[in-house]
Design an enzyme around this catalytic site. Sequence first.
Site, mmCIF file in Angstrom:
data_model
loop_
_atom_site.group_PDB
_atom_site.id
_atom_site.type_symbol
_atom_site.label_atom_id
_atom_site.label_comp_id
_atom_site.label_asym_id
_atom_site.label_seq_id
_atom_site.Cartn_x
_atom_site.Cartn_y
_atom_site.Cartn_z
ATOM 1 N N GLY A 176 11.342 -2.362 5.446
ATOM 2 C CA GLY A 176 10.307 -3.751 5.447
ATOM 3 C C GLY A 176 9.881 -3.967 4.196
ATOM 4 O O GLY A 176 10.021 -5.113 3.678
ATOM 5 N N HIS A 177 9.267 -2.963 3.362
ATOM 6 C CA HIS A 177 9.097 -3.146 1.883
ATOM 7 C C HIS A 177 10.156 -3.556 1.233
ATOM 8 O O HIS A 177 9.993 -4.570 0.247
ATOM 9 C CB HIS A 177 8.351 -2.092 1.474
ATOM 10 C CG HIS A 177 7.169 -1.425 1.973
ATOM 11 N ND1 HIS A 177 6.983 -0.540 2.793
ATOM 12 C CD2 HIS A 177 5.768 -1.988 2.227
ATOM 13 C CE1 HIS A 177 5.863 -0.458 3.352
ATOM 14 N NE2 HIS A 177 4.966 -1.276 2.703
ATOM 15 N N GLY A 209 5.298 -10.013 4.487
ATOM 16 C CA GLY A 209 6.122 -9.450 5.867
ATOM 17 C C GLY A 209 5.451 -10.386 6.854
ATOM 18 O O GLY A 209 4.226 -10.513 6.886
ATOM 19 N N MET A 237 0.684 -1.368 0.139
ATOM 20 C CA MET A 237 -0.018 0.142 -0.038
ATOM 21 C C MET A 237 0.871 1.144 -0.121
ATOM 22 O O MET A 237 0.254 2.493 0.360
ATOM 23 C CB MET A 237 -1.019 0.102 1.297
ATOM 24 C CG MET A 237 -1.757 -1.240 1.168
ATOM 25 S SD MET A 237 -3.197 -0.772 1.786
ATOM 26 C CE MET A 237 -2.848 -0.685 3.589
ATOM 27 N N HIS A 265 9.256 1.638 3.254
ATOM 28 C CA HIS A 265 10.270 1.604 4.103
ATOM 29 C C HIS A 265 11.060 0.285 3.957
ATOM 30 O O HIS A 265 10.723 -0.331 3.199
ATOM 31 C CB HIS A 265 9.577 1.652 5.560
ATOM 32 C CG HIS A 265 8.434 0.599 6.148
ATOM 33 N ND1 HIS A 265 8.888 -0.839 6.111
ATOM 34 C CD2 HIS A 265 7.411 0.812 6.235
ATOM 35 C CE1 HIS A 265 7.792 -1.221 6.432
ATOM 36 N NE2 HIS A 265 6.726 -0.405 6.365
HETATM 37 P P1 AMP Z 1 1.739 -2.484 3.418
HETATM 38 O O1 AMP Z 1 2.260 -1.875 2.447
HETATM 39 O O2 AMP Z 1 1.889 -2.233 4.871
HETATM 40 O O3 AMP Z 1 0.397 -3.291 3.081
HETATM 41 O O4 AMP Z 1 2.625 -3.718 3.536
HETATM 42 C C1 AMP Z 1 3.272 -4.563 2.341
HETATM 43 C C2 AMP Z 1 3.767 -5.641 2.810
HETATM 44 O O5 AMP Z 1 4.968 -5.286 3.604
HETATM 45 C C3 AMP Z 1 3.087 -6.557 3.433
HETATM 46 O O6 AMP Z 1 3.275 -8.196 3.122
HETATM 47 C C4 AMP Z 1 3.651 -6.472 4.959
HETATM 48 O O7 AMP Z 1 3.643 -7.668 5.886
HETATM 49 C C5 AMP Z 1 5.181 -6.100 4.533
HETATM 50 N N1 AMP Z 1 5.643 -5.635 5.775
HETATM 51 C C6 AMP Z 1 5.194 -4.349 6.286
HETATM 52 N N2 AMP Z 1 5.976 -3.831 7.375
HETATM 53 C C7 AMP Z 1 7.101 -4.827 7.443
HETATM 54 C C8 AMP Z 1 8.226 -5.094 8.060
HETATM 55 N N3 AMP Z 1 8.393 -3.956 9.207
HETATM 56 N N4 AMP Z 1 9.011 -5.757 7.907
HETATM 57 C C9 AMP Z 1 8.752 -6.631 6.915
HETATM 58 N N5 AMP Z 1 7.845 -6.727 6.053
HETATM 59 C C10 AMP Z 1 6.971 -5.778 6.378
#
Ligand code: AMP
Length: 275
Positions: A32-33, A141, A26, A30
Amino acid sequence: MKTVRAIAELRDALDPRARIGLVPTMGAFHDGHLSLFRAARAECDLVVVSLFVNPAQFGANEDLSCYPRDLQRDSELARSAGVDILFMPEEDEMYPQGFATWVEVTDTGAEGEARPDHFRGVATVCLKLFNIVRPQAAYFGQKDAQQAAVLRRMLRDLNLEVELRVLPTVRDDDGLALSSRNAYLSEDERRTALALPRALETGRAAHAKGADPIQAVRAALNGLEPDYVELVELDGTTVLAAAARVGSARLIDNVVLETPCQASAWHGRTKTKER
Ligand code: AMP
């Protein structure tokens, strides 16, 4: 890197002979992404990242309208991590006729109870993305452990041949799990939020010594009121997960327990009801 907004254009850009890796996101990227992008880069020929703030997974009173968005920065970060295609559809492109068909999911744990219909929205958009991109592998993640568990189950139940890769949670130096929603935290709130990863670590250590991890987390939360503390079964491991609201941010986090937890009765999930 190619930026694509239309599904037809995306399909044209995909080479069906390539091993395609998809990372659904989304945005507000950061580390994590980026760790998911890099893993996909290392394992696949073609890396597709979708950036779509999916309205179907937000509740009526949630943060859809103020969810952080920075397309310019995201685009630069994706490019630097070796992404081949950034797919950024508008809502009309993904849901031109609204919603008549959903992937209905049950057994969504305490996170699903706290956010009714959230996982239905996640599963629906992920199935659409899988059908559009037809990836061999999709990257998620560990941070969203319940989401990974729901998607793992969807792949099995609906006979989808997508390899689900779940990668470790990336944290800031102070231990807070990286999240786009951390942007909502003031400095003070951020300090308060640190109780969440610390309490989960306390729970993990307590479990290793034979104590009840859920009680240990609750006792260590330092006044932070959790939405829930629960155990989630994911890929043969037991994950100790919790959610808590800090200011306007709702944060979720989890740690992997070294050994499966005896308390995990229902497909690995127990939940303390008291709030
Ligand atoms: P989002 O954009 O928040 O929907 O996250 C996209 C993907 O990044 C999802 O699979 C999350 O689980 C993963 N994600 C978000 N935060 C982290 C993190 N701190 N470490 C690893 N993966 C993450």
